[in-house]
Design a protein around this motif. Structure first.
Motif, PDB file in Angstrom:
ATOM      1  N   UNK A  26       4.084  -0.182   4.431  1.00 17.07           N
ATOM      2  CA  UNK A  26       2.712  -0.674   4.247  1.00 17.07           C
ATOM      3  C   UNK A  26       1.677   0.417   4.504  1.00 17.07           C
ATOM      4  N   UNK A  27       1.775   1.465   3.749  1.00 16.77           N
ATOM      5  CA  UNK A  27       0.854   2.584   3.950  1.00 16.77           C
ATOM      6  C   UNK A  27      -0.545   2.178   3.514  1.00 16.77           C
ATOM      7  N   UNK A 206       0.606  19.313   2.067  1.00 22.03           N
ATOM      8  CA  UNK A 206       1.509  18.969   0.968  1.00 22.03           C
ATOM      9  C   UNK A 206       2.765  18.298   1.497  1.00 22.03           C
ATOM     10  N   UNK A 213       4.585  10.295  -1.204  1.00 20.57           N
ATOM     11  CA  UNK A 213       5.019  10.096  -2.586  1.00 20.57           C
ATOM     12  C   UNK A 213       6.484   9.677  -2.630  1.00 20.57           C
ATOM     13  N   UNK A 214       7.293  10.272  -1.748  1.00 19.85           N
ATOM     14  CA  UNK A 214       8.707   9.897  -1.702  1.00 19.85           C
ATOM     15  C   UNK A 214       8.889   8.467  -1.216  1.00 19.85           C
ATOM     16  N   UNK A 215       8.098   8.111  -0.211  1.00 24.54           N
ATOM     17  CA  UNK A 215       8.291   6.792   0.400  1.00 24.54           C
ATOM     18  C   UNK A 215       7.780   5.673  -0.505  1.00 24.54           C
ATOM     19  N   UNK A 216       6.636   5.888  -1.138  1.00 23.84           N
ATOM     20  CA  UNK A 216       6.058   4.812  -1.935  1.00 23.84           C
ATOM     21  C   UNK A 216       6.447   4.913  -3.398  1.00 23.84           C
ATOM     22  N   UNK A 217       7.048   6.039  -3.788  1.00 27.78           N
ATOM     23  CA  UNK A 217       7.373   6.299  -5.177  1.00 27.78           C
ATOM     24  C   UNK A 217       6.128   6.168  -6.057  1.00 27.78           C
ATOM     25  N   UNK A 218       5.000   6.475  -5.489  1.00 26.09           N
ATOM     26  CA  UNK A 218       3.755   6.387  -6.235  1.00 26.09           C
ATOM     27  C   UNK A 218       2.969   7.669  -6.018  1.00 26.09           C
ATOM     28  N   UNK A 219       3.037   8.612  -6.979  1.00 24.19           N
ATOM     29  CA  UNK A 219       2.366   9.897  -6.764  1.00 24.19           C
ATOM     30  C   UNK A 219       0.856   9.834  -6.982  1.00 24.19           C
ATOM     31  N   UNK A 220       0.377   8.691  -7.467  1.00 26.54           N
ATOM     32  CA  UNK A 220      -1.015   8.663  -7.919  1.00 26.54           C
ATOM     33  C   UNK A 220      -2.018   8.520  -6.789  1.00 26.54           C
ATOM     34  N   UNK A 223      -1.287  12.592  -3.981  1.00 28.15           N
ATOM     35  CA  UNK A 223      -1.612  13.891  -4.557  1.00 28.15           C
ATOM     36  C   UNK A 223      -3.102  14.029  -4.896  1.00 28.15           C
ATOM     37  N   UNK A 226      -4.739  14.929  -1.725  1.00 29.02           N
ATOM     38  CA  UNK A 226      -4.516  16.343  -1.436  1.00 29.02           C
ATOM     39  C   UNK A 226      -5.455  17.215  -2.280  1.00 29.02           C
ATOM     40  N   UNK A 227      -5.558  16.854  -3.566  1.00 29.07           N
ATOM     41  CA  UNK A 227      -6.428  17.620  -4.454  1.00 29.07           C
ATOM     42  C   UNK A 227      -7.867  17.576  -3.956  1.00 29.07           C
ATOM     43  N   UNK A 230      -8.286  19.940  -1.106  1.00 28.50           N
ATOM     44  CA  UNK A 230      -8.235  21.339  -1.504  1.00 28.50           C
ATOM     45  C   UNK A 230      -9.473  21.753  -2.269  1.00 28.50           C
TER      46      UNK A 230
END
Lengths: 268, 294
Positions: A26-27, A206, A213-220, A223, A226-227, A230
């Motif tokens: 539940x992030x 990162x 991203x690994x845990x939720x399988x949702x990169x959207x 990242x 992070x962008x 940066x």
């Protein structure tokens, strides 16, 4: 759990202060923002220290490369070729395993296998090589008249270098050096993906982004966060370097002041 | 591979290494070098294509298209590329699967995102669950190529955009005076002339692309970094007939030398190309060549 509580728990997680366990399920958006931001501490640490130490070494290397004495020139040329000609990623791997082997020889090398020192050394050497090439180029394009004027004033050796050659070199190299700084800052993200272990899950931005991203399988979500960080820090670098650029160019008439032109940041 | 390799324990140093370096897993290691070269050979032209499209878009007269082109260049340049590599591999995969899901299983009612899972119907899986191992590997490699091309396309777009602006303005005005349309001017005058200006930037990009290839490892492809880590690790005699200590350092030293050699060769070749291209050009380089010959 309120967002403020999350910030208290995870704001300094990357340096080992606060909650020990990373969130597992539940992030919330707040957790992702906080942890990735906390990871930025490492990126800033690597970037700033490597940049400052590398600056001085690079000046020495550039002078070495421009020297007419083979004894100085050859080592500097080889050093620059070695670090500019090979991928930073492979350099990290090689250095890590090298330190690992040295550790077996003598316990003095224990801290070198940790990222905070080992990776910093690699980044320092790498940015020195890239910066030295920039400074070397600038050194060659110092206007002949400037040096002749210094000679006419009876300056030579160290005073001439410190008061004429070095400031002019910096002034000419500054736009390219700004790129290098941004570039180095981006390169710090490679550290925890290249052998150096993230001890107790204390990683950089990162590292945490890819964790989410690994845990939720949702990169959207992670990242783009992070962008966002940066891009903000890139803008800060551009701002700070722009101020220094203004100071370096303050003696020039207005229209001759070179505008900062930012060129692409590429992988190394 | 050699006939005397059947019992490695009895061999001398040279014989042992000749057997060790030619055993099956090392062949996979050498094959992964081919993989890297293949990636370069495919990615470079595709990235150039993307770059061309990006540059065309960012100087388009249609405003949304121009925003698209400029946004593409700006975003990829502002963020660490490694983040893009990690992002695109998952994002592209999910995009393909989601598209196939919409087309192949229109009756599917469950949501695709369920909590922390991304679920599509079995027919939409890429590659299909039943397909052989090599399909999975090829698919992974294909994703890597697209990712590399997308990222480097933005860099190439930036270079080409600059090159297009470097072509002297009177050339284009002359073309207009001859009654050429916008399209004709672009293809017949601008494009043929821009390459000289683009070449230094593009050759720089090629060097950077070479140095980016180890990042394939992060995309889950079994590349040279993967094999160097695998093969170099400590091996006991229980699992292999060639036991050795931790040799990862030497494997990575070999990779370091490989990359140094590769960049050096590229440097020399690109220098030659540049010399040939500047020959007879009205640029500083061409002028210097003319003077040297005279």
């Amino acid at each position: 759990m309120s967002c403020w509580q999350t910030i208290q728990d995870y704001g300094l997680r990357s340096i080992g202060i606060g909650e020990r366990l990373l969130p597992k399920t539940d992030f919330t958006l707040c957790e992702q923002f906080t942890l990735i931001g906390s990871g930025m501490i490492w990126n800033i640490y690597f970037g700033v220290l490597a940049l400052i130490t590398g600056f001085f070494f690079a000046s020495a290397l550039a002078i070495g490369k421009a020297s007419s004495n083979r004894l100085y020139r050859k080592p500097a040329e080889w050093f620059i070729f070695l670090f500019r000609g090979s991928p930073l990623f492979i350099q990290f791997f090689f250095a890590y395993f090298l330190f690992l082997n040295l550790k077996g020889v003598h316990p003095f090398f224990d801290p070198f296998t940790a990222a905070w020192l080992g990776a910093l050394i690699v980044l320092f050497l790498n940015t020195s090589a890239y910066t030295a090439e920039i400074f070397y180029g600038a050194l060659l394009s110092i206007p002949k008249g400037d040096v002749e004027a210094a000679d006419a004033y009876g300056m030579s050796g160290w005073p001439r270098f410190r008061r004429i050659v070095w400031p002019t070199m910096l002034r000419l190299a500054w736009p390219a050096y700004t790129n290098e700084a941004i570039f180095l800052f981006h390169a710090t993200t490679l550290v925890y993906f290249s052998g150096f272990p993230a001890w107790r899950q204390k990683g950089d931005a990162l590292y945490y982004a890819s964790y989410f991203a690994d845990k939720t399988f949702n990169p959207f979500i992670p990242y783009p966060i992070l962008a966002f960080y940066f891009i903000i820090f890139t803008l800060i670098i551009v701002g700070v370097f722009g101020l220094i650029n203004n100071r370096l160019n303050r003696h020039l008439p207005g229209e001759r002041r070179s505008k900062m032109r930012l060129r692409p940041n590429l992988i190394r | 591979m050699f006939s005397y390799c059947s019992d490695p324990d009895t061999l001398g140093t040279f014989g042992w290494f000749s057997c060790y370096l030619s055993n099956g897993v090392h062949m996979s290691f050498y094959l992964s070098f081919v993989k890297v070269l293949l990636l370069l050979a495919i990615t470079a032209p595709v990235a150039l294509g993307f770059g061309f499209l990006g540059a065309m878009a960012s100087r388009s007269r249609v405003l949304p298209l121009r925003w698209l082109g400029k946004g593409y260049i700006a975003i990829v340049r502002g963020v660490p590329d490694i983040a893009f590599f990690l992002f695109f591999v998952i994002a592209l995969d999910q995009m393909f699967e989601w598209t196939r899901h919409q087309i192949l299983c229109p009756d599917w009612t469950d949501p695709v995102r369920q909590g922390n899972d991304f679920l599509v119907c079995p027919q939409a899986k890429l590659p299909l669950g039943t397909s052989p191992e090599w399909m999975h590997e090829t698919y992974g490699f294909f994703l890597a190529v697209i990712t590399f091309a997308l990222v480097f396309g933005a860099f190439a777009a930036n270079v080409l955009f600059g090159a297009m602006r470097a072509v002297p303005r009177p050339q284009l005005e002359t073309a207009e005076a001859y009654g050429m349309s916008h399209r004709q001017t672009f293809w017949r005058i601008l494009v043929p002339q821009m390459w000289v200006y683009a070449l230094p930037g593009l050759s720089n990009l090629w060097m950077v692309l070479i140095k980016a290839t180890p990042l394939l490892f992060l995309l889950g492809v079994e590349d040279i970094v993967y094999w160097a880590r695998e093969l170099g690790g400590t091996k006991t005699s229980r699992f292999t007939s060639y036991p050795h200590g931790d040799w990862r350092m030497w494997y990575f030293l070999f990779l370091l030398v490989f990359y140094l050699g590769f960049t050096r060769i590229s440097e020399i070749v690109l220098d030659r190309i540049m010399k040939r291209l500047t020959f007879g050009q009205a640029t500083a380089g061409g002028e210097a060549q003319r003077k040297a010959a005279a």
